[in-house]
Design a protein around this motif. Structure first.
Motif, mmCIF file in Angstrom:
data_model
loop_
_atom_site.group_PDB
_atom_site.id
_atom_site.type_symbol
_atom_site.label_atom_id
_atom_site.label_comp_id
_atom_site.label_asym_id
_atom_site.label_seq_id
_atom_site.Cartn_x
_atom_site.Cartn_y
_atom_site.Cartn_z
ATOM 1 N N VAL A 41 0.834 -1.206 0.000
ATOM 2 C CA VAL A 41 0.000 0.000 0.000
ATOM 3 C C VAL A 41 0.868 1.254 0.000
ATOM 4 C CG1 VAL A 41 -1.648 1.358 1.353
ATOM 5 C CG2 VAL A 41 -1.981 -1.107 1.089
ATOM 6 N N LEU A 42 1.901 1.257 0.829
ATOM 7 C CA LEU A 42 2.790 2.420 0.884
ATOM 8 C C LEU A 42 3.471 2.658 -0.460
ATOM 9 C CD1 LEU A 42 4.511 1.981 4.366
ATOM 10 C CD2 LEU A 42 2.724 3.604 3.746
ATOM 11 N N ALA A 43 3.950 1.587 -1.081
ATOM 12 C CA ALA A 43 4.617 1.725 -2.382
ATOM 13 C C ALA A 43 3.655 2.281 -3.427
ATOM 14 C CB ALA A 43 5.174 0.372 -2.828
ATOM 15 N N LEU A 44 2.419 1.817 -3.413
ATOM 16 C CA LEU A 44 1.431 2.310 -4.368
ATOM 17 C C LEU A 44 1.132 3.793 -4.153
ATOM 18 C CD1 LEU A 44 -1.118 -0.651 -4.505
ATOM 19 C CD2 LEU A 44 0.168 0.284 -6.443
ATOM 20 N N VAL A 45 0.879 4.163 -2.913
ATOM 21 C CA VAL A 45 0.537 5.563 -2.615
ATOM 22 C C VAL A 45 1.684 6.488 -2.983
ATOM 23 C CG1 VAL A 45 0.018 7.220 -0.774
ATOM 24 C CG2 VAL A 45 -1.131 4.998 -0.810
ATOM 25 N N VAL A 46 2.882 6.156 -2.537
ATOM 26 C CA VAL A 46 4.042 7.016 -2.782
ATOM 27 C C VAL A 46 4.349 7.082 -4.275
ATOM 28 C CG1 VAL A 46 6.516 7.288 -2.387
ATOM 29 C CG2 VAL A 46 5.015 6.661 -0.497
#
Length: 213
Positions: A41-46
């Motif tokens: 999720v973090l990789a997608l958002v960033v």
């Protein structure tokens, strides 16, 4: 007739786990807030927020997730399958060493690769956060079983608050409290181990923010 005794019988981590009354909700929370899912999720958002197009953002997210999640989890699954690790959540502290070394190697390769091919700087910083977190938790794990769930959830709350605004804290703080409760309730960690994970998460994100911004 001889019987084979499990070498981990009586280990504090095993005793705590077996002594915890079953809790479906704690188990569900643990699976939903698995560090791998959170990292995805973090990789997608960033990536999506700092890439010129959705396609490029998705591409960067896939690359980062491959190095930070897919490869380490594949190694972990193989270790569990061969009996070198008791379970996927690595309940026994002493069994963390090989999975951690494999994860470190994969993340280092990922960090160097992403930096060299021009990935968005915030994504490179995120992967650096993962690397430093693994190093710190790996060092701590020699003496203390700090909670990866607590550490990663803390990082997630900090990063997503930075990306989405302070309003995210209204969601993030309760989720962090829920993660901490679930690890203790499931018998996966003691309160002290969860607390150390929280502290590691805060320190790692503060360090990366200070050195990359």
């Amino acid at each position: 007739m001889s019987s084979t005794k499990d070498p981990w019988d009586g280990h504090p981590d095993v005793v705590r786990l077996l002594g915890a009354p079953p809790s479906r909700w704690a188990d569900v929370v643990g699976r939903v807030l698995d560090p791998g899912w959170q990292t995805l999720v973090l990789a997608l958002v960033v990536s999506l927020r700092h890439s010129p197009t959705v396609a490029s953002g998705l591409g960067w997210a896939v690359a980062a997730t491959t190095f930070c999640v897919v490869v380490p989890y594949a190694v972990l699954a193989a270790l569990v399958g061969r009996g070198h690790v008791t379970d996927r959540q690595v309940v026994i502290r002493e069994q963390r060493r090989i999975p951690l070394l494999a994860a470190l190697a994969s993340v280092v390769v990922g960090l160097v690769t992403l930096a060299l091919v021009g990935a968005p700087r915030p994504l490179v910083a995120l992967v650096a956060t993962v690397l430093v977190g693994l190093l710190v938790l790996g060092g701590v794990s020699r003496w203390h079983k700090a909670s990866f769930h607590a550490a990663v959830t803390t990082v997630s709350v900090v990063v997503l608050t930075r990306e989405l605004g302070p309003g995210f804290l209204l969601v993030g703080v309760p989720v962090l409290a829920l993660a901490a409760w679930a690890r203790v309730r499931a018998g996966r960690h003691s309160r002290a181990q969860v607390a150390v994970g929280l502290v590691v998460g805060v320190l790692v994100t503060a360090l990366i923010d200070h050195t990359t911004i």
